[in-house]
Design a protein around this motif. Structure first.
Motif, PDB file in Angstrom:
ATOM      1  N   ARG A 127     103.079  -6.211 -19.965  1.00  0.00           N
ATOM      2  CA  ARG A 127     104.358  -6.457 -19.291  1.00  0.00           C
ATOM      3  C   ARG A 127     105.440  -5.547 -19.845  1.00  0.00           C
ATOM      4  O   ARG A 127     106.195  -4.959 -19.097  1.00  0.00           O
ATOM      5  N   GLN A 128     105.522  -5.458 -21.145  1.00  0.00           N
ATOM      6  CA  GLN A 128     106.603  -4.704 -21.773  1.00  0.00           C
ATOM      7  C   GLN A 128     106.416  -3.200 -21.641  1.00  0.00           C
ATOM      8  O   GLN A 128     107.374  -2.457 -21.803  1.00  0.00           O
ATOM      9  N   LEU A 134     108.504  -5.875 -12.249  1.00  0.00           N
ATOM     10  CA  LEU A 134     107.389  -6.605 -12.846  1.00  0.00           C
ATOM     11  C   LEU A 134     106.676  -7.499 -11.836  1.00  0.00           C
ATOM     12  O   LEU A 134     105.453  -7.429 -11.703  1.00  0.00           O
ATOM     13  N   PRO A 154     110.761  -2.435 -15.737  1.00  0.00           N
ATOM     14  CA  PRO A 154     110.523  -3.880 -15.844  1.00  0.00           C
ATOM     15  C   PRO A 154     111.126  -4.691 -14.693  1.00  0.00           C
ATOM     16  O   PRO A 154     110.677  -5.794 -14.422  1.00  0.00           O
ATOM     17  N   ASP A 180     101.394   1.869 -13.996  1.00  0.00           N
ATOM     18  CA  ASP A 180     101.976   0.526 -14.082  1.00  0.00           C
ATOM     19  C   ASP A 180     101.039  -0.529 -13.500  1.00  0.00           C
ATOM     20  O   ASP A 180     100.950  -1.638 -14.023  1.00  0.00           O
TER      21      ASP A 180
END
Length: 105
Positions: A21-22, A30, A27, A12
């Motif tokens: 990002r996706q 983030l 998420p 990540d």
């Protein structure tokens, strides 16, 4: 399990550093992942992932698991100090800390 967690976090961090990002696994993290990734020198996360793969091979060849975890803990990338960190920030380490659990450098 620990190696899987480290791989996931490092993956990540690498994705966030590349602007992804996706593709992050969680998420909801983030902002934290992007902040951490922005403090790492280029190339340190891929180097850690390569070290992780090397350690896994050595573990399959019956390397000492405790030493392998120690090697990976020492190889985990440090963040670059940000403005205002003063002496509290740890310097970035870009090279391998030690040979992986008795493996060649």
């Amino acid at each position: 399990i620990l190696l899987d967690v480290w791989r996931s976090v490092a993956r990540d961090l690498a994705i966030a550093a590349a602007g992804g990002r996706q593709e992050l696994r969680d998420p909801s993290l983030l902002e934290e992942i992007e902040a951490a990734a922005s403090r790492l020198s280029a190339g340190v996360v891929p180097a850690f992932l390569a070290r992780l793969e090397q350690v896994e091979v050595l573990l399959d060849q019956n390397a000492n698991p405790e030493l392998a975890v120690d090697v990976l803990a020492l190889a985990w990338p440090y963040s670059r100090p940000q403005a205002g960190d003063g002496e509290a920030g740890r310097p970035a380490r870009e090279g391998p800390a030690v040979a992986a659990a008795g493996g060649p450098e």
